[in-house]
Write a protein that holds these residues in place. Structure first.
Motif, PDB file in Angstrom:
ATOM      1  N   TYR A 180      -7.251  -4.825   8.134  1.00 24.20           N
ATOM      2  CA  TYR A 180      -6.952  -3.841   7.173  1.00 24.20           C
ATOM      3  C   TYR A 180      -5.504  -3.604   7.071  1.00 24.20           C
ATOM      4  O   TYR A 180      -4.814  -3.362   8.150  1.00 24.20           O
ATOM      5  CB  TYR A 180      -7.716  -2.723   7.416  1.00 24.20           C
ATOM      6  CG  TYR A 180      -7.385  -1.566   6.564  1.00 24.20           C
ATOM      7  CD1 TYR A 180      -7.868  -1.288   5.088  1.00 24.20           C
ATOM      8  CD2 TYR A 180      -6.906  -0.143   7.065  1.00 24.20           C
ATOM      9  CE1 TYR A 180      -7.711  -0.391   4.265  1.00 24.20           C
ATOM     10  CE2 TYR A 180      -6.684   0.750   6.230  1.00 24.20           C
ATOM     11  CZ  TYR A 180      -7.204   0.783   4.734  1.00 24.20           C
ATOM     12  OH  TYR A 180      -6.963   1.666   3.893  1.00 24.20           O
ATOM     13  N   PRO A 181      -4.712  -3.680   6.016  1.00 19.37           N
ATOM     14  CA  PRO A 181      -3.317  -3.865   5.999  1.00 19.37           C
ATOM     15  C   PRO A 181      -2.595  -2.374   5.879  1.00 19.37           C
ATOM     16  O   PRO A 181      -1.487  -2.391   5.606  1.00 19.37           O
ATOM     17  CB  PRO A 181      -3.027  -4.768   4.742  1.00 19.37           C
ATOM     18  CG  PRO A 181      -4.281  -4.325   3.666  1.00 19.37           C
ATOM     19  CD  PRO A 181      -5.533  -4.207   4.684  1.00 19.37           C
ATOM     20  N   TYR A 182      -3.529  -1.422   5.828  1.00 17.19           N
ATOM     21  CA  TYR A 182      -2.771   0.131   5.818  1.00 17.19           C
ATOM     22  C   TYR A 182      -3.243   0.880   7.181  1.00 17.19           C
ATOM     23  O   TYR A 182      -4.072   0.360   8.033  1.00 17.19           O
ATOM     24  CB  TYR A 182      -3.304   0.946   4.671  1.00 17.19           C
ATOM     25  CG  TYR A 182      -3.301  -0.121   3.271  1.00 17.19           C
ATOM     26  CD1 TYR A 182      -2.109   0.047   2.651  1.00 17.19           C
ATOM     27  CD2 TYR A 182      -4.327  -0.816   3.026  1.00 17.19           C
ATOM     28  CE1 TYR A 182      -1.668  -0.848   1.504  1.00 17.19           C
ATOM     29  CE2 TYR A 182      -4.131  -1.667   1.738  1.00 17.19           C
ATOM     30  CZ  TYR A 182      -2.890  -1.696   0.829  1.00 17.19           C
ATOM     31  OH  TYR A 182      -2.800  -2.156  -0.188  1.00 17.19           O
ATOM     32  N   HIS A 183      -2.560   1.835   7.306  1.00 17.15           N
ATOM     33  CA  HIS A 183      -2.591   2.844   8.492  1.00 17.15           C
ATOM     34  C   HIS A 183      -3.794   3.897   8.289  1.00 17.15           C
ATOM     35  O   HIS A 183      -4.391   4.560   9.064  1.00 17.15           O
ATOM     36  CB  HIS A 183      -1.379   3.411   9.186  1.00 17.15           C
ATOM     37  CG  HIS A 183      -0.408   2.292   9.439  1.00 17.15           C
ATOM     38  ND1 HIS A 183      -0.494   1.727  10.720  1.00 17.15           N
ATOM     39  CD2 HIS A 183       0.705   2.007   8.885  1.00 17.15           C
ATOM     40  CE1 HIS A 183       0.463   0.821  10.738  1.00 17.15           C
ATOM     41  NE2 HIS A 183       1.255   0.989   9.968  1.00 17.15           N
ATOM     42  N   TYR A 184      -3.768   4.252   6.915  1.00 20.81           N
ATOM     43  CA  TYR A 184      -4.712   5.347   6.576  1.00 20.81           C
ATOM     44  C   TYR A 184      -5.816   4.770   5.700  1.00 20.81           C
ATOM     45  O   TYR A 184      -5.690   3.737   4.989  1.00 20.81           O
ATOM     46  CB  TYR A 184      -3.888   6.429   5.915  1.00 20.81           C
ATOM     47  CG  TYR A 184      -2.868   7.030   6.757  1.00 20.81           C
ATOM     48  CD1 TYR A 184      -3.229   8.019   7.848  1.00 20.81           C
ATOM     49  CD2 TYR A 184      -1.581   6.510   7.080  1.00 20.81           C
ATOM     50  CE1 TYR A 184      -2.315   8.577   8.608  1.00 20.81           C
ATOM     51  CE2 TYR A 184      -0.578   7.006   7.662  1.00 20.81           C
ATOM     52  CZ  TYR A 184      -0.913   8.137   8.610  1.00 20.81           C
ATOM     53  OH  TYR A 184      -0.178   8.416   9.537  1.00 20.81           O
ATOM     54  N   ALA A 185      -6.873   5.794   5.479  1.00 26.70           N
ATOM     55  CA  ALA A 185      -8.059   5.227   4.434  1.00 26.70           C
ATOM     56  C   ALA A 185      -7.851   6.103   3.040  1.00 26.70           C
ATOM     57  O   ALA A 185      -7.463   7.155   3.165  1.00 26.70           O
ATOM     58  CB  ALA A 185      -9.506   5.782   5.443  1.00 26.70           C
ATOM     59  N   PRO A 186      -8.442   5.372   2.365  1.00 28.55           N
ATOM     60  CA  PRO A 186      -8.531   6.193   1.023  1.00 28.55           C
ATOM     61  C   PRO A 186      -9.783   7.303   0.977  1.00 28.55           C
ATOM     62  O   PRO A 186     -10.333   7.335   1.953  1.00 28.55           O
ATOM     63  CB  PRO A 186      -8.983   5.065   0.013  1.00 28.55           C
ATOM     64  CG  PRO A 186      -9.637   3.900   0.746  1.00 28.55           C
ATOM     65  CD  PRO A 186      -9.101   4.107   2.134  1.00 28.55           C
ATOM     66  N   PHE A 187      -9.756   8.155  -0.072  1.00 33.94           N
ATOM     67  CA  PHE A 187     -10.711   8.991  -0.315  1.00 33.94           C
ATOM     68  C   PHE A 187     -12.088   8.231  -0.842  1.00 33.94           C
ATOM     69  O   PHE A 187     -12.266   7.284  -1.281  1.00 33.94           O
ATOM     70  CB  PHE A 187     -10.484  10.129  -1.180  1.00 33.94           C
ATOM     71  CG  PHE A 187      -9.533  10.827  -0.925  1.00 33.94           C
ATOM     72  CD1 PHE A 187      -9.639  11.987   0.011  1.00 33.94           C
ATOM     73  CD2 PHE A 187      -8.081  10.722  -1.353  1.00 33.94           C
ATOM     74  CE1 PHE A 187      -8.776  12.868   0.531  1.00 33.94           C
ATOM     75  CE2 PHE A 187      -7.025  11.685  -0.666  1.00 33.94           C
ATOM     76  CZ  PHE A 187      -7.342  12.870   0.082  1.00 33.94           C
TER      77      PHE A 187
END
Length: 206
Positions: A180-187
């Motif tokens: 997963y290329p991001y540090h945070y999750a979407p809504f």
């Protein structure tokens, strides 16, 4: 007055009886050594502001060696003062925290370090959930520079991650290279829009 005098005499007599019983049980030399060690232990437990304590003068070589050893074990400062025949070992304090043992110092410093590391500075709430505009503020803070199309890519990548986890537990690892290329999750609302049951993720195992 007579009662007070009798009580005081009884206390002194009790101390003498206790000393005599100790000598009888241990022998004179061991009883004297035990008394020295108890004096050092009591001084070690005293506050750091306690006045210096004079040990008995006239100790033999073995007693002096045992006093030095026990002082070292309890981290009690000691020095020899005076001239013969009044030359004696003095126990003394040197200030706040200077007489704690190495183990006590380690535990105290470790506790202070853990407390310092666990105390995070307060951060301003940039998102303010529930206040109009919270969704835009969230993405601006967690995914700077990402536009609406980028938000859809974030959600799609997260959905791929969910599929990767499901396959990992039911079929084995679907890909050793995927991440997963991001540090945070979407809504969750954005995830719902990104889910397409007709297009499952195509993972590459190698």
């Amino acid at each position: 007055r007579g009662g007070s005098g009798g009580k005081g005499g009884g206390g002194a007599a009790g101390d003498e009886d206790g000393a005599a019983a100790r000598i009888a049980a241990l022998g004179r030399d061991d009883a004297a050594l035990l008394e020295l060690l108890e004096t050092i232990r009591e001084f070690a437990a005293a506050p750091d502001c306690a006045p210096a304590k004079k040990m008995p003068s006239g100790l033999n070589g073995f007693q002096r060696a045992m006093v030095h050893q026990y002082c070292e074990e309890l981290c009690v400062r000691e020095e020899t003062r005076g001239e013969e025949p009044d030359r004696a070992i003095w126990l003394y304090k040197v200030g706040e925290g200077a007489n704690e043992s190495a183990a006590e110092r380690f535990k105290r410093e470790l506790s202070e370090l853990i407390k310092e590391k666990n105390t995070a500075p307060e951060q301003e709430d940039e998102v303010r959930l529930g206040v109009p505009g919270w969704k835009d503020r969230y993405y601006d803070a967690k995914f700077p520079g990402v536009d609406d199309a980028g938000r859809r890519e974030v959600a799609a990548a997260y959905v791929e991650g969910l599929q990767w986890v499901m396959r990992y537990y039911y079929d084995g690892c679907a890909s050793w290279k995927w991440f997963y290329p991001y540090h945070y999750a979407p809504f969750a609302a954005d995830l719902a829009a990104a889910i397409d049951p007709g297009q499952p993720a195509d993972f590459e195992l190698a």
